[in-house]
Design a protein around this motif. Structure first.
Motif, PDB file in Angstrom:
ATOM      1  N   GLU A 103       0.851  -1.196   0.000  1.00 19.76           N
ATOM      2  CA  GLU A 103       0.000   0.000   0.000  1.00 19.76           C
ATOM      3  C   GLU A 103       0.880   1.236   0.000  1.00 19.76           C
ATOM      4  N   GLU A 104       0.381   2.269  -0.632  1.00 19.54           N
ATOM      5  CA  GLU A 104       1.095   3.543  -0.637  1.00 19.54           C
ATOM      6  C   GLU A 104       0.622   4.371   0.547  1.00 19.54           C
ATOM      7  N   ASN A 105       1.556   4.894   1.344  1.00 24.10           N
ATOM      8  CA  ASN A 105       1.179   5.706   2.501  1.00 24.10           C
ATOM      9  C   ASN A 105       1.020   7.173   2.094  1.00 24.10           C
ATOM     10  N   GLU A 106       0.728   8.041   3.050  1.00 21.85           N
ATOM     11  CA  GLU A 106       0.478   9.469   2.786  1.00 21.85           C
ATOM     12  C   GLU A 106       1.671  10.188   2.168  1.00 21.85           C
ATOM     13  N   ASP A 107       2.887   9.673   2.448  1.00 24.57           N
ATOM     14  CA  ASP A 107       4.099  10.290   1.917  1.00 24.57           C
ATOM     15  C   ASP A 107       4.482   9.735   0.544  1.00 24.57           C
ATOM     16  N   GLY A 108       3.659   8.856  -0.009  1.00 27.85           N
ATOM     17  CA  GLY A 108       3.937   8.279  -1.314  1.00 27.85           C
ATOM     18  C   GLY A 108       4.877   7.091  -1.282  1.00 27.85           C
ATOM     19  N   GLU A 109       5.219   6.645  -0.074  1.00 25.54           N
ATOM     20  CA  GLU A 109       6.113   5.486   0.064  1.00 25.54           C
ATOM     21  C   GLU A 109       5.284   4.206   0.070  1.00 25.54           C
ATOM     22  N   GLU A 118       4.455   0.708   1.497  1.00 27.93           N
ATOM     23  CA  GLU A 118       4.599  -0.096   2.709  1.00 27.93           C
ATOM     24  C   GLU A 118       4.097  -1.497   2.412  1.00 27.93           C
TER      25      GLU A 118
END
Length: 118
Positions: free
Chosen positions: A41-47, A49
């Motif tokens: 999944e992509e987190n709020e920072d675009g990374e 996870e």
């Protein structure tokens, strides 16, 4: 066979290390991987996870849930260590001792990382 305090300590440290080995260490990932689905999944920072969820059904689900629970795996690891110690002390003692020394080393490393390198 009588368990002295030092035996208890060695068995405890080896159980701790075996549990960490099975649940967290990269080297045993091949043991865990058949029992988990990998979710990215992509987190709020675009990374990206990555999460590991136990399989949905059957024995793979049971083993995935067991291996994702440190406490659950710890019970079985302790049972294995104690059983090996009682059944075959001559053969299991070196393995138990190596795990215990590695367990103590990992605890000491935590304190070094936390208190000294901070």
């Amino acid at each position: 066979m009588k368990i002295t305090f030092i035996n208890f300590l060695i068995l405890s440290l080896s159980s701790f290390r075996l549990t960490r080995l099975l649940v967290f260490d990269k080297i045993t990932e091949f043991i865990r991987s058949p029992f988990f689905d990998e979710i990215s999944e992509e987190n709020e920072d675009g990374e990206i996870e990555v999460f590991y969820l136990p399989k949905k059904t059957g024995v793979k689900k049971f083993m995935g849930e067991l291996l994702s629970c440190y406490w659950c795996t710890g019970i079985w690891a302790a049972a294995l260590i104690v059983a090996l110690y009682y059944i075959s002390p001559d053969y299991s003692t070196p393995i138990i001792l190596i795990l215990a020394i590695a367990g103590l080393a990992s605890i000491l490393e935590f304190f070094v990382q936390y208190f000294i390198e901070k």
